[in-house]
Design a protein around this motif. Structure first.
Motif, PDB file in Angstrom:
ATOM      1  N   ILE A 178      93.870-108.135 -44.287  1.00  0.00           N
ATOM      2  CA  ILE A 178      93.751-107.278 -43.097  1.00  0.00           C
ATOM      3  C   ILE A 178      92.319-106.795 -42.867  1.00  0.00           C
ATOM      4  O   ILE A 178      91.798-106.928 -41.757  1.00  0.00           O
ATOM      5  CB  ILE A 178      94.746-106.098 -43.175  1.00  0.00           C
ATOM      6  CG1 ILE A 178      96.175-106.618 -42.973  1.00  0.00           C
ATOM      7  CG2 ILE A 178      94.413-105.026 -42.130  1.00  0.00           C
ATOM      8  CD1 ILE A 178      97.257-105.573 -43.155  1.00  0.00           C
ATOM      9  N   PRO A 179      91.625-106.245 -43.869  1.00  0.00           N
ATOM     10  CA  PRO A 179      90.232-105.835 -43.632  1.00  0.00           C
ATOM     11  C   PRO A 179      89.325-107.014 -43.273  1.00  0.00           C
ATOM     12  O   PRO A 179      88.397-106.872 -42.466  1.00  0.00           O
ATOM     13  CB  PRO A 179      89.812-105.206 -44.961  1.00  0.00           C
ATOM     14  CG  PRO A 179      91.079-104.775 -45.595  1.00  0.00           C
ATOM     15  CD  PRO A 179      92.076-105.819 -45.210  1.00  0.00           C
ATOM     16  N   MET A 180      89.590-108.170 -43.869  1.00  0.00           N
ATOM     17  CA  MET A 180      88.777-109.343 -43.569  1.00  0.00           C
ATOM     18  C   MET A 180      88.979-109.803 -42.130  1.00  0.00           C
ATOM     19  O   MET A 180      88.023-110.185 -41.439  1.00  0.00           O
ATOM     20  CB  MET A 180      89.127-110.483 -44.537  1.00  0.00           C
ATOM     21  CG  MET A 180      88.766-110.208 -45.997  1.00  0.00           C
ATOM     22  SD  MET A 180      89.421-111.484 -47.107  1.00  0.00           S
ATOM     23  CE  MET A 180      88.576-112.936 -46.496  1.00  0.00           C
ATOM     24  N   TYR A 181      90.194-109.753 -41.653  1.00  0.00           N
ATOM     25  CA  TYR A 181      90.510-110.263 -40.317  1.00  0.00           C
ATOM     26  C   TYR A 181      90.127-109.282 -39.213  1.00  0.00           C
ATOM     27  O   TYR A 181      89.552-109.678 -38.186  1.00  0.00           O
ATOM     28  CB  TYR A 181      92.005-110.583 -40.234  1.00  0.00           C
ATOM     29  CG  TYR A 181      92.430-111.135 -38.891  1.00  0.00           C
ATOM     30  CD1 TYR A 181      92.250-112.479 -38.574  1.00  0.00           C
ATOM     31  CD2 TYR A 181      93.013-110.316 -37.929  1.00  0.00           C
ATOM     32  CE1 TYR A 181      92.627-112.991 -37.341  1.00  0.00           C
ATOM     33  CE2 TYR A 181      93.393-110.800 -36.691  1.00  0.00           C
ATOM     34  CZ  TYR A 181      93.198-112.141 -36.409  1.00  0.00           C
ATOM     35  OH  TYR A 181      93.575-112.639 -35.174  1.00  0.00           O
ATOM     36  N   PHE A 182      90.440-107.987 -39.419  1.00  0.00           N
ATOM     37  CA  PHE A 182      90.290-107.019 -38.329  1.00  0.00           C
ATOM     38  C   PHE A 182      88.892-106.399 -38.237  1.00  0.00           C
ATOM     39  O   PHE A 182      88.464-106.028 -37.150  1.00  0.00           O
ATOM     40  CB  PHE A 182      91.342-105.917 -38.444  1.00  0.00           C
ATOM     41  CG  PHE A 182      92.715-106.367 -38.038  1.00  0.00           C
ATOM     42  CD1 PHE A 182      93.060-106.431 -36.698  1.00  0.00           C
ATOM     43  CD2 PHE A 182      93.657-106.738 -38.977  1.00  0.00           C
ATOM     44  CE1 PHE A 182      94.330-106.842 -36.298  1.00  0.00           C
ATOM     45  CE2 PHE A 182      94.927-107.158 -38.600  1.00  0.00           C
ATOM     46  CZ  PHE A 182      95.265-107.217 -37.252  1.00  0.00           C
ATOM     47  N   TRP A 183      88.187-106.230 -39.353  1.00  0.00           N
ATOM     48  CA  TRP A 183      86.841-105.662 -39.227  1.00  0.00           C
ATOM     49  C   TRP A 183      85.815-106.407 -40.092  1.00  0.00           C
ATOM     50  O   TRP A 183      84.816-105.860 -40.523  1.00  0.00           O
ATOM     51  CB  TRP A 183      86.817-104.162 -39.508  1.00  0.00           C
ATOM     52  CG  TRP A 183      87.456-103.707 -40.790  1.00  0.00           C
ATOM     53  CD1 TRP A 183      86.874-103.625 -42.017  1.00  0.00           C
ATOM     54  CD2 TRP A 183      88.789-103.219 -40.950  1.00  0.00           C
ATOM     55  NE1 TRP A 183      87.765-103.144 -42.933  1.00  0.00           N
ATOM     56  CE2 TRP A 183      88.955-102.864 -42.300  1.00  0.00           C
ATOM     57  CE3 TRP A 183      89.877-103.035 -40.076  1.00  0.00           C
ATOM     58  CZ2 TRP A 183      90.144-102.361 -42.816  1.00  0.00           C
ATOM     59  CZ3 TRP A 183      91.058-102.533 -40.590  1.00  0.00           C
ATOM     60  CH2 TRP A 183      91.190-102.197 -41.932  1.00  0.00           C
ATOM     61  N   SER A 184      86.101-107.682 -40.333  1.00  0.00           N
ATOM     62  CA  SER A 184      85.130-108.603 -40.952  1.00  0.00           C
ATOM     63  C   SER A 184      84.590-108.124 -42.289  1.00  0.00           C
ATOM     64  O   SER A 184      83.402-108.272 -42.589  1.00  0.00           O
ATOM     65  CB  SER A 184      83.961-108.861 -39.984  1.00  0.00           C
ATOM     66  OG  SER A 184      84.424-109.400 -38.775  1.00  0.00           O
ATOM     67  N   GLU A 185      85.454-107.567 -43.096  1.00  0.00           N
ATOM     68  CA  GLU A 185      85.069-107.188 -44.451  1.00  0.00           C
ATOM     69  C   GLU A 185      84.928-108.455 -45.293  1.00  0.00           C
ATOM     70  O   GLU A 185      85.574-109.479 -45.022  1.00  0.00           O
ATOM     71  CB  GLU A 185      86.120-106.248 -45.054  1.00  0.00           C
ATOM     72  CG  GLU A 185      85.802-105.731 -46.441  1.00  0.00           C
ATOM     73  CD  GLU A 185      84.511-104.939 -46.474  1.00  0.00           C
ATOM     74  OE1 GLU A 185      83.465-105.579 -46.693  1.00  0.00           O
ATOM     75  OE2 GLU A 185      84.553-103.704 -46.290  1.00  0.00           O
ATOM     76  N   THR A 186      84.104-108.415 -46.319  1.00  0.00           N
ATOM     77  CA  THR A 186      83.945-109.576 -47.184  1.00  0.00           C
ATOM     78  C   THR A 186      85.134-109.695 -48.131  1.00  0.00           C
ATOM     79  O   THR A 186      85.799-108.699 -48.452  1.00  0.00           O
ATOM     80  CB  THR A 186      82.661-109.476 -48.010  1.00  0.00           C
ATOM     81  OG1 THR A 186      82.771-108.363 -48.911  1.00  0.00           O
ATOM     82  CG2 THR A 186      81.448-109.298 -47.101  1.00  0.00           C
ATOM     83  N   LEU A 187      85.384-110.896 -48.593  1.00  0.00           N
ATOM     84  CA  LEU A 187      86.469-111.118 -49.543  1.00  0.00           C
ATOM     85  C   LEU A 187      86.235-110.330 -50.822  1.00  0.00           C
ATOM     86  O   LEU A 187      87.165-109.723 -51.374  1.00  0.00           O
ATOM     87  CB  LEU A 187      86.595-112.611 -49.861  1.00  0.00           C
ATOM     88  CG  LEU A 187      87.581-112.993 -50.970  1.00  0.00           C
ATOM     89  CD1 LEU A 187      89.002-112.563 -50.605  1.00  0.00           C
ATOM     90  CD2 LEU A 187      87.528-114.503 -51.243  1.00  0.00           C
ATOM     91  N   LYS A 188      84.999-110.313 -51.290  1.00  0.00           N
ATOM     92  CA  LYS A 188      84.671-109.585 -52.518  1.00  0.00           C
ATOM     93  C   LYS A 188      85.019-108.113 -52.391  1.00  0.00           C
ATOM     94  O   LYS A 188      85.667-107.532 -53.278  1.00  0.00           O
ATOM     95  CB  LYS A 188      83.176-109.746 -52.825  1.00  0.00           C
ATOM     96  CG  LYS A 188      82.721-108.996 -54.069  1.00  0.00           C
ATOM     97  CD  LYS A 188      81.227-109.162 -54.301  1.00  0.00           C
ATOM     98  CE  LYS A 188      80.424-108.404 -53.243  1.00  0.00           C
ATOM     99  NZ  LYS A 188      78.971-108.429 -53.542  1.00  0.00           N
ATOM    100  N   ASN A 189      84.610-107.491 -51.302  1.00  0.00           N
ATOM    101  CA  ASN A 189      84.888-106.065 -51.117  1.00  0.00           C
ATOM    102  C   ASN A 189      86.371-105.807 -50.927  1.00  0.00           C
ATOM    103  O   ASN A 189      86.950-104.896 -51.541  1.00  0.00           O
ATOM    104  CB  ASN A 189      84.115-105.539 -49.911  1.00  0.00           C
ATOM    105  CG  ASN A 189      82.622-105.427 -50.167  1.00  0.00           C
ATOM    106  OD1 ASN A 189      82.182-105.492 -51.313  1.00  0.00           O
ATOM    107  ND2 ASN A 189      81.849-105.275 -49.111  1.00  0.00           N
ATOM    108  N   ALA A 190      87.009-106.597 -50.056  1.00  0.00           N
ATOM    109  CA  ALA A 190      88.423-106.382 -49.747  1.00  0.00           C
ATOM    110  C   ALA A 190      89.292-106.539 -50.995  1.00  0.00           C
ATOM    111  O   ALA A 190      90.187-105.724 -51.255  1.00  0.00           O
ATOM    112  CB  ALA A 190      88.878-107.341 -48.655  1.00  0.00           C
ATOM    113  N   TRP A 191      89.020-107.578 -51.783  1.00  0.00           N
ATOM    114  CA  TRP A 191      89.841-107.830 -52.970  1.00  0.00           C
ATOM    115  C   TRP A 191      89.656-106.738 -54.028  1.00  0.00           C
ATOM    116  O   TRP A 191      90.635-106.224 -54.569  1.00  0.00           O
ATOM    117  CB  TRP A 191      89.514-109.184 -53.567  1.00  0.00           C
ATOM    118  CG  TRP A 191      90.166-109.411 -54.897  1.00  0.00           C
ATOM    119  CD1 TRP A 191      89.580-109.449 -56.126  1.00  0.00           C
ATOM    120  CD2 TRP A 191      91.574-109.586 -55.140  1.00  0.00           C
ATOM    121  NE1 TRP A 191      90.505-109.648 -57.118  1.00  0.00           N
ATOM    122  CE2 TRP A 191      91.744-109.740 -56.546  1.00  0.00           C
ATOM    123  CE3 TRP A 191      92.703-109.639 -54.324  1.00  0.00           C
ATOM    124  CZ2 TRP A 191      92.992-109.929 -57.124  1.00  0.00           C
ATOM    125  CZ3 TRP A 191      93.946-109.832 -54.916  1.00  0.00           C
ATOM    126  CH2 TRP A 191      94.083-109.971 -56.292  1.00  0.00           C
TER     127      TRP A 191
END
Length: 329
Positions: A178-191
């Motif tokens: 969700i953070p990656m898709y909706f506000w372009s968060e990085t995979l590293k941060n989101a995970w």
């Protein structure tokens, strides 16, 4: 409308629930669990670092929101609804709580309920999955890193369980995607922030098994390890009034006064009772509570409890004042 249960557990009835006392034991480590828990905690520490260095504020707020929802899924769902049946919930609320509990992902609801009922029936004995007599680390997380005691296995087979499990990828996958898709968060941060939220939920819940069985006061039953721990109550949205909970496990509030500002779970249940999704909320009468305190408590009763002119707000305020006194001492 809450239903008051007048029954007060006698010493004879309480003793019948006692299991075999803890003795020396050689622990068999489950190395797979050890590796998994070690990774979770290292990833969570890195996630905390990322919160201050590169993660987007929206990701942090999203993670905190999921933390709150997941914790209430455990406290209001797996614990107060399915383990103790302290209230009844209509299907929409049951589904909501199952989803919220899945975000916490502390095994299936069935496993959680079985272990918790064992914990109450054989509290702090060999048949208790997280026996606090074996120390803080064991009761906090160590019990998940070693093979179950034979008494836990034996007693667990006879526990009656009525729950509907809901296990899925919503604990890890969706909170990352969700953070990656909706506000372009990085995979590293989101995970890693997902891991931080998950590990926080785990350890906060574990504090009820460990800290709340080792530190605090016991105004309801001085003969048991569970204690009133204000710090744990704040962290777990009301689960740290543990001496009360073990004395009166059927009370949906898990606390004598409700203590709404320290008991977000009770507020949650009260809200859904107001809109009709929760009903048959069980509580304990003040007279029953008073008799139990006089008979088995450690004497740390709240000041002015017998004053008929004392309002409920004054009584709830006394809880905070009393906590401050205990902290200073």
């Amino acid at each position: 409308m809450a239903t008051r249960i007048e029954h007060d557990i006698t010493e004879e009835e309480n003793n019948k629930l006692k299991g075999p006392q803890a003795g020396p034991r050689v622990f068999q480590i489950v190395y797979r669990n050890l590796v998994v828990f070690a990774y979770w905690h290292l990833a969570a520490i890195y996630g905390l670092y990322l919160c201050f260095t590169s993660a987007k504020f929206a990701t942090i707020i999203f993670g905190f929101t999921l933390y709150v929802l997941a914790e209430i899924g455990v406290t209001a769902g797996a614990h107060r609804l399915w383990s103790h049946k302290t209230y009844k919930a209509k299907l929409p609320l049951q589904i909501l709580l199952m989803v919220m509990n899945t975000v916490a992902f502390q095994n299936s609801i069935i496993d959680w309920v079985r272990d918790h009922r064992l914990h109450h029936k054989y509290s702090d004995t060999d048949a208790d999955p997280h026996n606090a007599t074996r120390g803080f680390f064991y009761s906090h997380v160590g019990w998940l890193l070693v093979r179950k005691h034979e008494e836990v296995k034996k007693k667990g087979k006879v526990m009656d369980i009525y729950a509907i499990p809901f296990i899925g990828a919503v604990c890890f996958v969706l909170p990352t995607v969700i953070p990656m898709y909706f506000w372009s968060e990085t995979l590293k941060n989101a995970w890693h922030i997902t891991m931080l939220r998950y590990v926080m939920n785990l350890n906060v819940t574990f504090l009820v098994n460990s800290a709340a069985h080792l530190w605090g006061y016991k105004p309801y039953d001085k003969s048991i390890l569970p204690a009133q721990n204000i710090t744990v109550s704040v962290a777990t949205f009301g689960e740290g009034f543990h001496n009360y909970h073990h004395a009166f496990p059927w009370d949906y509030r898990t606390a004598e006064l409700g203590n709404q500002y320290l008991n977000l779970t009770a507020v949650f249940i009260d809200f859904f009772a107001m809109i009709g999704w929760a009903y048959d909320l069980k509580t304990v009468s003040e007279d029953t509570i008073k008799r139990r305190k006089e008979r088995t408590g450690d004497g740390t009763n709240l000041w002015g409890w017998d004053d008929k002119d004392l309002s409920r707000e004054d009584k709830e305020g006394a809880v905070v004042l009393y906590a401050e006194v205990i902290k200073e001492e």
